[in-house]
Design a protein around this motif. Sequence first.
Motif: not given
Lengths: 114, 113
Positions: A48, A50, A56-59, A61-63, A65, A75-76
């Motif tokens: 992922i 950004i 923030k960028n979300e894909d 299950r992965f986000t 910040f 990375l969350h």
Amino acid sequence: DQQVKQNSPSLSVQEGRISILNCDYTNSMFDYFLWYKKYPAEGPTFLISISSIKDKNEDGRFTVFLNKSAKHLSLHIVPSQPGDSAVYFCAASGKGGSNYKLTFGKGTLLTVNP
Amino acid sequence: DVKVTQSSRYLVKRTGEKVFLECVQDMDHENMFWYRQDPGLGLRLIYFSYDVKMKEKGDIPEGYSVSREKKERFSLILESASTNQTSMYLCASSLPGKRWEQYFGPGTRLTVT
């Protein structure tokens, strides 16, 4: 001089919980950030990214910040799965110098326990 | 699926030998890269190429050279291998519009004795 720092060499998380991997950078010229995942005996794979114009960028299950003022990104992974167990590399690129160059952190080994 | 292949998974060479590491990608990518990965140091860029016969130095080019005669192939050359070049070598490729989203090969573990 390490421009991209991953201060935690390892992280252990229970399956289903949140994994948070952190990355700090020092070069204010960086404006694009990526996370790569690496399994043993394989090359890294892009996960992922950004841009600095976003926070923030979300894909799935992965986000990711981005906190530009703190020069920090994270990375969350929610929920974490055993298959997420791998080394995660943070990388950055930016204006000034070559546009082709990525600067990588040293990596964080994530272990997700069933 | 993009495929980046590297000629050897494991290689053992002697000090002073000339070593060639080959990388081939099958997706017509313009950009190709060579990195080395060492414990505690992450990935460091050795050289990259943004077109046939074009190359630029990365962070640690000393002791290495590269060759890109065809778009799909990017070779890393150790002119005279030394023990401090024992490492994992990773090749990658990317498209011009997504140059930072790189596709990596599986790596070559080189040991120089």
